[in-house]
Design a protein around this motif. Sequence first.
Motif, PDB file in Angstrom:
ATOM      1  N   LEU A 255       0.827  -1.204   0.000  1.00  0.00           N
ATOM      2  CA  LEU A 255       0.000   0.000   0.000  1.00  0.00           C
ATOM      3  C   LEU A 255       0.864   1.258   0.000  1.00  0.00           C
ATOM      4  O   LEU A 255       0.583   2.230  -0.708  1.00  0.00           O
ATOM      5  CB  LEU A 255      -0.935  -0.007   1.212  1.00  0.00           C
ATOM      6  N   ARG A 256       1.920   1.235   0.774  1.00  0.00           N
ATOM      7  CA  ARG A 256       2.767   2.418   0.894  1.00  0.00           C
ATOM      8  C   ARG A 256       3.619   2.665  -0.354  1.00  0.00           C
ATOM      9  O   ARG A 256       4.105   3.781  -0.550  1.00  0.00           O
ATOM     10  CB  ARG A 256       3.650   2.298   2.134  1.00  0.00           C
ATOM     11  N   THR A 257       3.809   1.623  -1.165  1.00  0.00           N
ATOM     12  CA  THR A 257       4.565   1.812  -2.411  1.00  0.00           C
ATOM     13  C   THR A 257       3.636   2.080  -3.592  1.00  0.00           C
ATOM     14  O   THR A 257       4.096   2.176  -4.724  1.00  0.00           O
ATOM     15  CB  THR A 257       5.443   0.586  -2.722  1.00  0.00           C
ATOM     16  N   GLY A 258       2.328   2.182  -3.316  1.00  0.00           N
ATOM     17  CA  GLY A 258       1.403   2.606  -4.361  1.00  0.00           C
ATOM     18  C   GLY A 258       0.607   1.521  -5.045  1.00  0.00           C
ATOM     19  O   GLY A 258      -0.107   1.790  -6.012  1.00  0.00           O
ATOM     20  N   THR A 259       0.701   0.271  -4.579  1.00  0.00           N
ATOM     21  CA  THR A 259      -0.109  -0.801  -5.168  1.00  0.00           C
ATOM     22  C   THR A 259      -1.588  -0.495  -4.923  1.00  0.00           C
ATOM     23  O   THR A 259      -1.986  -0.204  -3.794  1.00  0.00           O
ATOM     24  CB  THR A 259       0.237  -2.171  -4.554  1.00  0.00           C
ATOM     25  N   ASP A 260      -2.395  -0.544  -5.985  1.00  0.00           N
ATOM     26  CA  ASP A 260      -3.811  -0.210  -5.822  1.00  0.00           C
ATOM     27  C   ASP A 260      -4.557  -1.341  -5.104  1.00  0.00           C
ATOM     28  O   ASP A 260      -4.100  -2.484  -5.069  1.00  0.00           O
ATOM     29  CB  ASP A 260      -4.455   0.079  -7.182  1.00  0.00           C
ATOM     30  N   ILE A 261      -5.693  -0.997  -4.549  1.00  0.00           N
ATOM     31  CA  ILE A 261      -6.463  -1.908  -3.711  1.00  0.00           C
ATOM     32  C   ILE A 261      -6.866  -3.183  -4.477  1.00  0.00           C
ATOM     33  O   ILE A 261      -6.756  -4.301  -3.964  1.00  0.00           O
ATOM     34  CB  ILE A 261      -7.717  -1.214  -3.151  1.00  0.00           C
ATOM     35  N   LYS A 262      -7.334  -3.016  -5.705  1.00  0.00           N
ATOM     36  CA  LYS A 262      -7.800  -4.167  -6.481  1.00  0.00           C
ATOM     37  C   LYS A 262      -6.667  -5.142  -6.754  1.00  0.00           C
ATOM     38  O   LYS A 262      -6.834  -6.361  -6.619  1.00  0.00           O
ATOM     39  CB  LYS A 262      -8.427  -3.701  -7.794  1.00  0.00           C
ATOM     40  N   THR A 263      -5.506  -4.622  -7.108  1.00  0.00           N
ATOM     41  CA  THR A 263      -4.355  -5.487  -7.372  1.00  0.00           C
ATOM     42  C   THR A 263      -3.907  -6.183  -6.100  1.00  0.00           C
ATOM     43  O   THR A 263      -3.614  -7.388  -6.110  1.00  0.00           O
ATOM     44  CB  THR A 263      -3.192  -4.668  -7.958  1.00  0.00           C
ATOM     45  N   ALA A 265      -5.703  -6.893  -3.462  1.00  0.00           N
ATOM     46  CA  ALA A 265      -6.704  -7.907  -3.091  1.00  0.00           C
ATOM     47  C   ALA A 265      -6.481  -9.183  -3.889  1.00  0.00           C
ATOM     48  O   ALA A 265      -6.647 -10.291  -3.364  1.00  0.00           O
ATOM     49  CB  ALA A 265      -8.109  -7.371  -3.329  1.00  0.00           C
ATOM     50  N   TYR A 266      -6.094  -9.044  -5.156  1.00  0.00           N
ATOM     51  CA  TYR A 266      -5.806 -10.215  -5.992  1.00  0.00           C
ATOM     52  C   TYR A 266      -4.543 -10.928  -5.511  1.00  0.00           C
ATOM     53  O   TYR A 266      -4.532 -12.153  -5.340  1.00  0.00           O
ATOM     54  CB  TYR A 266      -5.635  -9.784  -7.451  1.00  0.00           C
ATOM     55  N   LEU A 267      -3.482 -10.158  -5.273  1.00  0.00           N
ATOM     56  CA  LEU A 267      -2.223 -10.763  -4.841  1.00  0.00           C
ATOM     57  C   LEU A 267      -2.356 -11.430  -3.474  1.00  0.00           C
ATOM     58  O   LEU A 267      -1.799 -12.501  -3.233  1.00  0.00           O
ATOM     59  CB  LEU A 267      -1.127  -9.690  -4.777  1.00  0.00           C
ATOM     60  N   GLY A 268      -3.111 -10.782  -2.580  1.00  0.00           N
ATOM     61  CA  GLY A 268      -3.278 -11.324  -1.234  1.00  0.00           C
ATOM     62  C   GLY A 268      -4.383 -12.334  -1.104  1.00  0.00           C
ATOM     63  O   GLY A 268      -4.578 -12.940  -0.064  1.00  0.00           O
ATOM     64  N   THR A 275     -13.086  -6.435   2.355  1.00  0.00           N
ATOM     65  CA  THR A 275     -12.358  -7.053   3.463  1.00  0.00           C
ATOM     66  C   THR A 275     -10.999  -6.403   3.632  1.00  0.00           C
ATOM     67  O   THR A 275     -10.564  -6.098   4.747  1.00  0.00           O
ATOM     68  CB  THR A 275     -12.190  -8.559   3.214  1.00  0.00           C
ATOM     69  N   LEU A 276     -10.327  -6.184   2.529  1.00  0.00           N
ATOM     70  CA  LEU A 276      -9.011  -5.550   2.554  1.00  0.00           C
ATOM     71  C   LEU A 276      -9.097  -4.125   3.101  1.00  0.00           C
ATOM     72  O   LEU A 276      -8.295  -3.718   3.951  1.00  0.00           O
ATOM     73  CB  LEU A 276      -8.424  -5.548   1.138  1.00  0.00           C
TER      74      LEU A 276
END
Length: 303
Positions: A255-263, A265-268, A275-276
């Motif tokens: 999150l702090r490096t700029g990964t968007d929420i949707k991506t 949620a997919y990776l995690g 939920t995220l």
Amino acid sequence: MPSESESVTFAEFSRSWLSTWAIVRLKASGYREYESIVRLHLIPHFGELTLDEVTVYRIQVYIADKIALGLAPRSVKNHVIVLKRILGTAVDYGLLRENPVDKVASPRIERSEMSFLTPEQIRQLIEATPASWRLLIALPALCGLRKGEILALEFDDIDTEAKTISITKSMRGGIVSTPKTSSSVATLSLPESLLPLIEHRRRQAGGHKLVFCKSDGSPLSDATPNRILARALIKAGLPTIRFHDLRHSWAVAHLRTGTDIKTLAYLGRWSSTATLLETYAHVLPAIGGDAVDRLDRMISRQE
């Protein structure tokens, strides 16, 4: 299964429920947890009562008594969940008109402050971990894997040429089951830095199929990763965190490096972005401030 609520005791019904409903509907790990709650807590308190005598008031007294004895509110709430399922089945069978748990005030659970490490602290932690176990720490910290997924991981699940790892199962108490949710099943990309750790672990495993196992190839206990983490944290001089906090550290870093929420949620492999967002809501305001500053700087340069 007895058929009249006036003659069926809670002990009789709950034992029957475990052997006919829970055994069919729950994973093995979930069944063990439910059975333990029923046997150690619910039957000793409600066992001799008939089903219709398990009232809202008596359930509320049970909750208050458990809290007064020092049991954690989250644990007591788990008891209430099990009780609700048991009595809900009794309603389905026509043994009760309504479920008394629906009218009970469940214990309030305060959301504790999330603990996580920074990327620099993660690097220090991995370096402080014995070489044989560095992959155990790196998988949740760099890939976001859950402990059960790590314990169930086999070398056949890892493709070092394609740099992927397949998550298809989880382990708890030495028993393999499906992962937490259907969205948890996935094939993920492996960071380049993990490839040497995988090969080192493969040499250490002595030909056994489990990536992490005892010398005879049998599964590690659920507590072993916790002990390995605790020792490494002390050696590195880092604050105490839980094993699952390594996954939190991974998510916060994204999150702090700029990964968007949707991506993310997919990776995690979260079941939903909601939920995220709920889990990491406290991190997002600071990130939002960073985004505002970046836009401000970009516009200011154009003036």
